[in-house]
Design a protein around this motif. Structure first.
Motif, PDB file in Angstrom:
ATOM      1  N   MET A   1      -2.413   2.764 -11.455  1.00  0.00           N
ATOM      2  CA  MET A   1      -1.765   2.963 -10.158  1.00  0.00           C
ATOM      3  C   MET A   1      -2.714   3.572  -9.125  1.00  0.00           C
ATOM      4  O   MET A   1      -2.740   3.140  -7.972  1.00  0.00           O
ATOM      5  N   PHE A   2      -3.489   4.568  -9.514  1.00  0.00           N
ATOM      6  CA  PHE A   2      -4.358   5.248  -8.557  1.00  0.00           C
ATOM      7  C   PHE A   2      -5.342   4.299  -7.878  1.00  0.00           C
ATOM      8  O   PHE A   2      -5.500   4.351  -6.653  1.00  0.00           O
ATOM      9  N   PRO A   3      -6.018   3.420  -8.616  1.00  0.00           N
ATOM     10  CA  PRO A   3      -6.915   2.476  -7.935  1.00  0.00           C
ATOM     11  C   PRO A   3      -6.178   1.527  -6.997  1.00  0.00           C
ATOM     12  O   PRO A   3      -6.737   1.108  -5.979  1.00  0.00           O
TER      13      PRO A   3
ATOM     14  N   ALA B   1      -5.585  -7.249  -7.390  1.00  0.00           N
ATOM     15  CA  ALA B   1      -4.578  -6.198  -7.549  1.00  0.00           C
ATOM     16  C   ALA B   1      -3.484  -6.616  -8.536  1.00  0.00           C
ATOM     17  O   ALA B   1      -2.925  -5.762  -9.231  1.00  0.00           O
ATOM     18  N   LEU B   2      -3.182  -7.894  -8.603  1.00  0.00           N
ATOM     19  CA  LEU B   2      -2.115  -8.350  -9.493  1.00  0.00           C
ATOM     20  C   LEU B   2      -2.436  -8.110 -10.974  1.00  0.00           C
ATOM     21  O   LEU B   2      -1.552  -7.692 -11.726  1.00  0.00           O
TER      22      LEU B   2
ATOM     23  N   TRP C   1       0.832  -1.203   0.000  1.00  0.00           N
ATOM     24  CA  TRP C   1       0.000   0.000   0.000  1.00  0.00           C
ATOM     25  C   TRP C   1       0.871   1.258   0.000  1.00  0.00           C
ATOM     26  O   TRP C   1       0.576   2.216  -0.720  1.00  0.00           O
ATOM     27  N   LEU C   2       1.950   1.266   0.773  1.00  0.00           N
ATOM     28  CA  LEU C   2       2.818   2.440   0.828  1.00  0.00           C
ATOM     29  C   LEU C   2       3.476   2.728  -0.525  1.00  0.00           C
ATOM     30  O   LEU C   2       3.590   3.885  -0.928  1.00  0.00           O
ATOM     31  N   VAL C   3       3.891   1.690  -1.236  1.00  0.00           N
ATOM     32  CA  VAL C   3       4.481   1.890  -2.563  1.00  0.00           C
ATOM     33  C   VAL C   3       3.442   2.491  -3.508  1.00  0.00           C
ATOM     34  O   VAL C   3       3.727   3.455  -4.233  1.00  0.00           O
ATOM     35  N   ALA C   4       2.237   1.948  -3.501  1.00  0.00           N
ATOM     36  CA  ALA C   4       1.175   2.474  -4.359  1.00  0.00           C
ATOM     37  C   ALA C   4       0.813   3.907  -3.968  1.00  0.00           C
ATOM     38  O   ALA C   4       0.598   4.766  -4.831  1.00  0.00           O
ATOM     39  N   LEU C   5       0.765   4.182  -2.670  1.00  0.00           N
ATOM     40  CA  LEU C   5       0.424   5.524  -2.194  1.00  0.00           C
ATOM     41  C   LEU C   5       1.492   6.543  -2.573  1.00  0.00           C
ATOM     42  O   LEU C   5       1.181   7.626  -3.084  1.00  0.00           O
ATOM     43  N   VAL C   6       2.754   6.201  -2.347  1.00  0.00           N
ATOM     44  CA  VAL C   6       3.848   7.116  -2.693  1.00  0.00           C
ATOM     45  C   VAL C   6       3.879   7.358  -4.201  1.00  0.00           C
ATOM     46  O   VAL C   6       4.082   8.490  -4.657  1.00  0.00           O
ATOM     47  N   SER C   7       3.654   6.318  -4.986  1.00  0.00           N
ATOM     48  CA  SER C   7       3.633   6.465  -6.446  1.00  0.00           C
ATOM     49  C   SER C   7       2.501   7.390  -6.877  1.00  0.00           C
ATOM     50  O   SER C   7       2.683   8.262  -7.733  1.00  0.00           O
ATOM     51  N   THR C   8       1.342   7.207  -6.286  1.00  0.00           N
ATOM     52  CA  THR C   8       0.182   8.039  -6.616  1.00  0.00           C
ATOM     53  C   THR C   8       0.422   9.496  -6.220  1.00  0.00           C
ATOM     54  O   THR C   8       0.194  10.414  -7.013  1.00  0.00           O
TER      55      THR C   8
ATOM     56  N   ALA D   1      -5.314   0.246   0.397  1.00  0.00           N
ATOM     57  CA  ALA D   1      -5.669   0.842   1.692  1.00  0.00           C
ATOM     58  C   ALA D   1      -6.830   0.071   2.322  1.00  0.00           C
ATOM     59  O   ALA D   1      -6.814  -0.232   3.526  1.00  0.00           O
ATOM     60  N   ILE D   2      -7.815  -0.270   1.516  1.00  0.00           N
ATOM     61  CA  ILE D   2      -8.956  -1.045   2.019  1.00  0.00           C
ATOM     62  C   ILE D   2      -8.505  -2.430   2.468  1.00  0.00           C
ATOM     63  O   ILE D   2      -8.922  -2.922   3.520  1.00  0.00           O
ATOM     64  N   ALA D   3      -7.625  -3.047   1.688  1.00  0.00           N
ATOM     65  CA  ALA D   3      -7.107  -4.375   2.051  1.00  0.00           C
ATOM     66  C   ALA D   3      -6.325  -4.323   3.356  1.00  0.00           C
ATOM     67  O   ALA D   3      -6.436  -5.240   4.185  1.00  0.00           O
ATOM     68  N   CYS D   4      -5.556  -3.266   3.561  1.00  0.00           N
ATOM     69  CA  CYS D   4      -4.814  -3.115   4.826  1.00  0.00           C
ATOM     70  C   CYS D   4      -5.784  -2.977   5.987  1.00  0.00           C
ATOM     71  O   CYS D   4      -5.600  -3.608   7.035  1.00  0.00           O
ATOM     72  N   TYR D   5      -6.789  -2.163   5.821  1.00  0.00           N
ATOM     73  CA  TYR D   5      -7.768  -1.946   6.888  1.00  0.00           C
ATOM     74  C   TYR D   5      -8.499  -3.236   7.246  1.00  0.00           C
ATOM     75  O   TYR D   5      -8.726  -3.533   8.419  1.00  0.00           O
ATOM     76  N   ARG D   6      -8.818  -4.035   6.220  1.00  0.00           N
ATOM     77  CA  ARG D   6      -9.581  -5.261   6.440  1.00  0.00           C
ATOM     78  C   ARG D   6      -8.699  -6.499   6.607  1.00  0.00           C
ATOM     79  O   ARG D   6      -9.209  -7.601   6.775  1.00  0.00           O
ATOM     80  N   SER D   7      -7.382  -6.330   6.529  1.00  0.00           N
ATOM     81  CA  SER D   7      -6.440  -7.456   6.553  1.00  0.00           C
ATOM     82  C   SER D   7      -6.835  -8.507   5.509  1.00  0.00           C
ATOM     83  O   SER D   7      -6.871  -9.707   5.782  1.00  0.00           O
TER      84      SER D   7
END
Length: 143
Positions: free
Chosen positions: A48-50, A70-71, A16-23, A56-62
């Motif tokens: 990338m944006f989605p 996502a792949l 998530w952090l890689v996707a967030l920083v890229s966005t 983020a949703i996956a992190c929140y919901r584990s």
């Protein structure tokens, strides 16, 4: 009982952090620095944006099954970034270069980080890193 997060959890967060920083980087370059993205940059952003949102949703919901949806986004984004990197490097023949027909061009010096690393290569690296992390999540959670 051990309450420490697993490696899969850390991989999920890192993805998530890689996707967030890229966005956020793409938004910074476009909105703050004023560099209009080319056609291929827009397509890469569309993948990338989605990822930043669904990760983020996956992190929140584990949600460790995130790799299933996502792949494919990551793979298509990486293919676009790879094509874009080849285009930037001049390895694509002139007639099929979409960045120079109309609109902004990706071949300028403003499309590099520190005047050295081209932005399409950074996007490719980000997509590949996300793909690797998603594969690690899959391996750690589907044994």
């Amino acid at each position: 009982m051990n309450a420490q997060p697993s490696r899969a959890t850390w991989n999920l967060l890192l993805t998530w952090l890689v996707a967030l920083v890229s966005t956020l980087s793409a938004l910074f370059i476009g909105e703050v620095m004023g560099q209009a993205p080319c056609v291929l940059c827009w397509f890469q952003r569309a993948f990338m944006f989605p990822l930043a949102v669904i990760m983020a949703i996956a992190c929140y919901r584990s949600d460790f099954t995130i790799w299933r949806y996502a792949l494919p986004l990551t793979t298509i984004g990486a293919a676009l970034a790879f094509f874009h990197t080849l285009l930037y490097a001049g390895l694509i023949p002139q007639p099929i270069q979409p960045c120079t027909a109309t609109g902004p061009s990706c071949s300028g010096s403003g499309m590099t980080l520190f005047g050295v690393v081209p932005l399409p290569a950074i996007a490719l690296f980000s997509f590949i890193l996300i793909a690797i992390l998603l594969i690690l999540i899959r391996r750690r959670t589907t044994l």
